[in-house]
Structures are given as C-alpha cells and as structure tokens.
Design a protein around this motif. Structure first.
Motif, PDB file in Angstrom:
ATOM      1  N   SER A  10     -55.484 -59.275 -30.754  1.00 55.48           N
ATOM      2  CA  SER A  10     -56.455 -58.182 -30.688  1.00 55.48           C
ATOM      3  C   SER A  10     -57.133 -58.158 -29.329  1.00 55.48           C
ATOM      4  O   SER A  10     -57.541 -59.198 -28.805  1.00 55.48           O
ATOM      5  CB  SER A  10     -57.491 -58.356 -31.795  1.00 55.48           C
ATOM      6  N   ILE A  11     -57.266 -56.943 -28.759  1.00 54.73           N
ATOM      7  CA  ILE A  11     -57.941 -56.806 -27.458  1.00 54.73           C
ATOM      8  C   ILE A  11     -59.088 -55.797 -27.509  1.00 54.73           C
ATOM      9  O   ILE A  11     -59.865 -55.715 -26.565  1.00 54.73           O
ATOM     10  CB  ILE A  11     -56.951 -56.399 -26.341  1.00 54.73           C
ATOM     11  N   ARG A  12     -59.184 -55.034 -28.594  1.00 61.96           N
ATOM     12  CA  ARG A  12     -60.272 -54.064 -28.731  1.00 61.96           C
ATOM     13  C   ARG A  12     -60.710 -54.027 -30.184  1.00 61.96           C
ATOM     14  O   ARG A  12     -59.933 -54.362 -31.088  1.00 61.96           O
ATOM     15  CB  ARG A  12     -59.838 -52.655 -28.305  1.00 61.96           C
ATOM     16  N   HIS A  14     -60.994 -52.282 -33.425  1.00 64.78           N
ATOM     17  CA  HIS A  14     -60.238 -51.156 -33.955  1.00 64.78           C
ATOM     18  C   HIS A  14     -61.143 -50.046 -34.472  1.00 64.78           C
ATOM     19  O   HIS A  14     -60.931 -48.860 -34.199  1.00 64.78           O
ATOM     20  CB  HIS A  14     -59.297 -51.639 -35.065  1.00 64.78           C
ATOM     21  N   GLU A  17     -62.528 -48.007 -31.667  1.00 67.76           N
ATOM     22  CA  GLU A  17     -61.527 -47.113 -31.078  1.00 67.76           C
ATOM     23  C   GLU A  17     -61.285 -45.894 -31.977  1.00 67.76           C
ATOM     24  O   GLU A  17     -61.109 -44.776 -31.491  1.00 67.76           O
ATOM     25  CB  GLU A  17     -60.214 -47.870 -30.856  1.00 67.76           C
ATOM     26  N   GLN A  77     -51.817 -41.174 -25.276  1.00 71.48           N
ATOM     27  CA  GLN A  77     -51.939 -42.421 -26.030  1.00 71.48           C
ATOM     28  C   GLN A  77     -51.959 -42.140 -27.534  1.00 71.48           C
ATOM     29  O   GLN A  77     -52.900 -41.552 -28.068  1.00 71.48           O
ATOM     30  CB  GLN A  77     -53.211 -43.148 -25.603  1.00 71.48           C
ATOM     31  N   PRO A 100     -54.806 -47.559 -30.790  1.00 69.93           N
ATOM     32  CA  PRO A 100     -54.409 -48.729 -30.008  1.00 69.93           C
ATOM     33  C   PRO A 100     -55.552 -49.736 -29.929  1.00 69.93           C
ATOM     34  O   PRO A 100     -56.658 -49.389 -29.516  1.00 69.93           O
ATOM     35  CB  PRO A 100     -54.077 -48.138 -28.641  1.00 69.93           C
ATOM     36  N   SER A 101     -55.283 -50.984 -30.336  1.00 71.64           N
ATOM     37  CA  SER A 101     -56.330 -52.010 -30.314  1.00 71.64           C
ATOM     38  C   SER A 101     -55.775 -53.410 -30.106  1.00 71.64           C
ATOM     39  O   SER A 101     -56.539 -54.355 -29.929  1.00 71.64           O
ATOM     40  CB  SER A 101     -57.128 -51.988 -31.625  1.00 71.64           C
ATOM     41  N   GLU A 103     -52.829 -56.078 -28.146  1.00 70.85           N
ATOM     42  CA  GLU A 103     -52.022 -56.217 -26.940  1.00 70.85           C
ATOM     43  C   GLU A 103     -50.669 -55.532 -27.130  1.00 70.85           C
ATOM     44  O   GLU A 103     -50.151 -54.876 -26.227  1.00 70.85           O
ATOM     45  CB  GLU A 103     -51.815 -57.698 -26.617  1.00 70.85           C
ATOM     46  N   LYS A 106     -51.243 -51.503 -27.160  1.00 68.84           N
ATOM     47  CA  LYS A 106     -52.376 -51.053 -26.346  1.00 68.84           C
ATOM     48  C   LYS A 106     -52.135 -49.703 -25.681  1.00 68.84           C
ATOM     49  O   LYS A 106     -53.093 -49.007 -25.323  1.00 68.84           O
ATOM     50  CB  LYS A 106     -52.734 -52.097 -25.300  1.00 68.84           C
ATOM     51  N   ASN A 107     -50.864 -49.291 -25.535  1.00 69.82           N
ATOM     52  CA  ASN A 107     -50.572 -47.989 -24.943  1.00 69.82           C
ATOM     53  C   ASN A 107     -50.055 -46.975 -25.956  1.00 69.82           C
ATOM     54  O   ASN A 107     -49.611 -45.896 -25.586  1.00 69.82           O
ATOM     55  CB  ASN A 107     -49.573 -48.129 -23.800  1.00 69.82           C
ATOM     56  N   ARG A 130     -46.273 -50.489 -25.304  1.00 74.51           N
ATOM     57  CA  ARG A 130     -47.014 -50.763 -24.060  1.00 74.51           C
ATOM     58  C   ARG A 130     -46.074 -50.540 -22.884  1.00 74.51           C
ATOM     59  O   ARG A 130     -44.850 -50.678 -22.995  1.00 74.51           O
ATOM     60  CB  ARG A 130     -47.576 -52.179 -24.049  1.00 74.51           C
TER      61      ARG A 130
END
Length: 516
Positions: A10-12, A14, A17, A77, A100-101, A103, A106-107, A130
């Motif tokens: 996870s990078i964001r 969810h 977003e 996106q 997108p949330s 890795e 993400k795109n 991505r």
C-alpha cells in the motif's frame, strides 16, 4: 488451502483516493451538458468511462462496474465506477469502488471480472497497472493480476488483497491484463490477454484450487495473425446449441488487426471464435473470427453466466476516433444495452437485448403496414429522444436500392441513416450526413438463408446520442454514436430508387433507467 499470501504494497489511503475521485466526478456532473447524455444506457455521472468490469448478480442485485477516469473526459488513471439494479431496468449509482492505492496499481486499476466461489462469496480479479519507468508509457507497462473482496453484500466497499499472478517480464512485451475467472470440472481457471516477448497476441491459462494461489498451465490461444500483438478483454465460456451440443467460445479485442473489406474497420476490433476445448489442452477454433458488433463504436465486451444459465454481455461504446464531441460536455463514453448470447441453429452466436429490456417500454404506437413509393420519405416521429422501433421490411416485395430510417434528423439537414442496401445485401449504418463527430459507414451481412426468407426484422434503440441496431433477433448488431443537432430529432422512413413494403412498424417510447 495453501499458505500462499497475495503481495500487498500500500502506498496511499484507499478511502481518501476514492473521496477525491467522487469529488471530481461530482464537479464534472454539476456542469454536465445532457444534449447527448443517455437516458437508458449506463454512463458515468461525469468523467471518462471505458470497459465494463465485474459483471455479476449477487445477493439479489445486478452489478455493473466499469473503467472510470474521474478527473477528466479523456482516458486517464483508471478507477472502477459502479451501478446496481434489482431488475436491469431501474439502476442506481453506487460509490466508486476502487482507486489506485497500491504500488502494483498506482497508475491504474485496470479491467477485471467477478467470480463467486463455492462458499457463495464473491471475489474480484483485476489488473494492477503501472508504467515501467514510473512516468509514462514510453518505457512499457508493468501489469499484474490482483485479488480484491467486498466488505458488504451491497459491494459498496472493497478491500484489495494484493497480487496473485505476477508478470514474467522476460516473456511478455508489456501487455499482461484483463483476467477472466471460471470453474470447470472442479478446477478454477483464469485466462487473460498477453503480448508475448515476440509481440504475438495470446491468452494465457492459469489454474487454482482455492482462488488465491494460481499456477501457469499453458498458452490457451495465440492469434494466427502476426499483426495482432495483443488480445484485450478476453472471454472464454461454454455454450449449448439447440441440439444440446456444447461448444466453447473464445472472445477478445484484437489490437493490431488490419482493415480488410468490411472487416476490422475500427481502430481495434472485438470478436469471437467458436470451437472446442478440453481442460489441459489449448482451445481449437472451428470458425473464423467474427465481430460481436459491426458498428462504429463497440469494444471491450465482457460476459458472465447468470444463475439462470443465460450468458449475458455488456460492451463499451468506444469513442476513440476523433473528434469526440461529448468530451466537451463533462462526460465521455457509455455501455451498450445488456445482451444475451445464444448459439443458434445456424451454428453462430446471436446477441439480442435481454428480455428485461422490455421493461423500459412506456407508450407503444402500432403503425401497421406501410407502402413507400419511389424515393418517398415518410415522417413517423417529429421528435424522438428515447425510443425503440420494431420494423419488418418485406424484401421480396420491395424494389428500393436502399430502404430504412433516417434517425436524429434535424432542421439543418443532418441525420444518421440505418437502411437495408440491396446492392450490398447488407444492413448499413451511415453517418455521411452527420453534423459532427466521425462519419463513414459500417455494414452487417445477411446470410443466404436470411436473404432467401424475403423478410428483414430490425430492432432499433435510439438514445440521445447513440443508436443500437439488432438485425433479425440479434444475428448481427451495429452500435454507433450519433450526435444530433439542436432542436427536434425526427425519424423518417425512406425508400431510395424504388419502392418499399413495410410489413410491420411499432414505436415504443422508453423511460429513463434513473442515472441522469
């Protein structure tokens, strides 16, 4: 159950977003121009949509998800939008389902399907996308297959579980996406589209016993045309004909096919082959490649098997050919009507509107039989916003070179023409008189048996900015956008260079599905 765990990075946040996406769609919807916005087709409140995703009937409701770019009216996106219905007639908007949330996505949360396990619980499979260089497509794409599960029976909140099929990047030329999952003889299967290292369009096959751990089995199918470098949105399902024989249908959206005669006239072209398949082997096609839809604007269909056994399908009315007038209106793109796929006695697939579509009808006008003289034009509606027309042309008693309907006919002389062309022996949808958007024409063939019958049945659905034409109960279909000019949108019967006998003509006014 294995001890395999999906990979989750996870990078964001969810939910955060999703909230951003909802806000941007609401902003576009607040100033949306509805001049071509559909009354009875699924479209986003605002923003761009493309492929239908995650089609299913779950806990008593039909669910349609779709690719959504919430931040503008061009492709971007990808998120998953969502609508649901109890009857496939009245629909309601649901919260945006995925953004997108991770890795791995993400795109873009790319296309995928829904599958209900033996435990009665639903799983989503989708492609995490991505850019390989982290910025854009110039360095290729990195795509993997992902698992997600709903947190409630309404499917209004989804938890991503992570990667279940990683991409062997040394064997793939970037494209590796769009999973379809089903069960046969006690084994779960997943197929998806691949561009091989040699840039050949393929469908790969994976197997699983728990719907979580997946193992590569084989290449299910490679397209014989070396120009086809990718098979997007693949489909694979069995179907039984009227004689009880089971066949297998492989469907895909072929990227790279070249136009040839009446075939492959669109940027990319979605179609199918009918053949045979035995688990553990490759698919063996026994027909040529045939289009799902012969219109200007059809791509990326997805089908699923309903609990009553029907094979149901939605397609995306793709507007990729410039110019795209609706992009100025705060929204872009819509889905087709839902269609049932059947295998006819003629050995081919038919796709007719699902029976639930009749529930859209309000008022019906029966005009009965009509005769048109040489070059006669006969108005049947002064202004049509959302209508269905059932029309039977007596080909044996007609001499016209072209006979049919001018639709979206405006005071400036623009219209879209749907007609039987006697010289081509085909049904034509012709946009040469369009005031805006792409022009050109598309055709659907009639078989020798259809021509010999001397009758032609057309069922047309005319929405604010689109037309769907079903030929002889779905033996062929044509779906095209049509952007009428300001003012009344008339419908006119036309007979060119000869006479036309109309055996039957009925007009149904259609109600909104509730998404306007």
């Amino acid at each position: 159950m294995s001890d395999f765990n999906p990979t989750l990075i996870s990078i964001r946040d969810h939910d955060a977003e999703l909230a951003k996406a909802e806000a941007d769609v609401a902003g576009l919807a607040a100033t949306r121009n509805d001049r071509w916005y559909p009354k009875f087709h699924i479209a986003s409140n605002g923003g761009w949509i493309n492929d239908p995703n995650g089609l299913c009937l779950y806990k008593g409701r039909w669910h349609v998800f779709y690719q959504l770019h919430p931040f503008g009216t061009q492709w971007g996106q990808c998120h998953w939008g969502h609508v649901s219905s109890a009857d496939m007639v009245a629909w309601r908007r649901e919260p945006i389902a995925m953004a997108p949330s991770l890795e791995q996505d993400k795109n873009g949360v790319f296309s995928g399907c829904a599958a209900i396990g033996d435990d009665g619980e639903l799983r989503f499979y989708y492609t995490g996308h991505r850019w390989a260089n982290g910025r854009d497509g110039s360095g290729g794409e990195w795509q993997v297959q992902m698992l997600a599960t709903p947190d409630n029976d309404e499917l209004t909140h989804i938890t991503k579980r992570g990667t279940v099929v990683d991409c062997p990047r040394d064997k793939v030329d970037s494209h590796f996406r769009d999973p379809k999952v089903w069960k046969t003889d006690g084994t779960w299967y997943m197929t998806f589209g691949v561009s091989s290292a040699h840039r050949r369009g393929q469908m790969w096959l994976y197997t699983s016993h728990d719907m979580v751990e997946w193992r590569f089995e084989r290449v299910l199918f490679e397209h014989p045309d070396p120009d086809v470098f990718m098979l997007e949105c693949p489909d694979f399902f069995p179907i039984t004909g009227p004689d009880g024989t089971e066949r297998w249908v492989i469907g895909f959206s072929a990227m790279g096919s070249k136009p040839r005669g009446f075939m492959n006239r669109n940027v990319n072209n979605a179609g199918y082959m009918i053949g045979s398949w035995v688990p553990g082997e490759a698919f063996h096609p026994e027909t040529d490649f045939r289009l799902w839809d012969c219109g200007h604007n059809f791509y990326a269909p997805q089908s699923f098997t309903a609990p009553d056994g029907r094979q149901l399908m939605y397609g995306w009315m793709s507007p990729f050919t410039e110019p795209i007038p609706m992009q100025d209106d705060g929204w872009c793109g819509q889905l087709t009507l839902p269609r049932e796929i059947t295998l006819g006695a003629d050995g081919d697939l038919h796709t007719a509107p699902v029976r639930e579509t009749d529930g859209l009808r309000m008022d019906t006008t029966d005009l009965g039989a009509l005769d048109l003289n040489d070059n006669e034009e006969h108005g049947i509606l002064d202004d049509a916003v959302a209508v269905e027309i059932e029309l039977t042309i007596d080909l044996a008693q007609s001499t016209a070179e072209r006979a049919g309907l001018k639709l979206h006919a405006a005071n400036d002389g623009s219209y879209t023409y749907v007609a039987y062309d006697d010289q081509l022996e085909r049904v034509v949808i012709d946009r040469q008189a369009a005031a805006r958007g792409d022009r050109g024409y598309r055709t659907a063939p009639l078989s020798d048996a259809e021509l010999a019958s001397g009758k032609l049945d057309l069922r047309l659905f005319i929405d604010r900015g689109s037309i769907e034409v079903y030929v002889n109960d779905g033996r062929q279909v044509l779906s095209s956008y049509s952007y009428p000019s300001e003012g009344a949108r008339a419908i006119k019967l036309t007979s060119e260079s000869g006479t036309t006998r109309i055996d039957a003509l009925r007009i149904h006014q259609l109600k909104s599905i509730g998404l306007e």
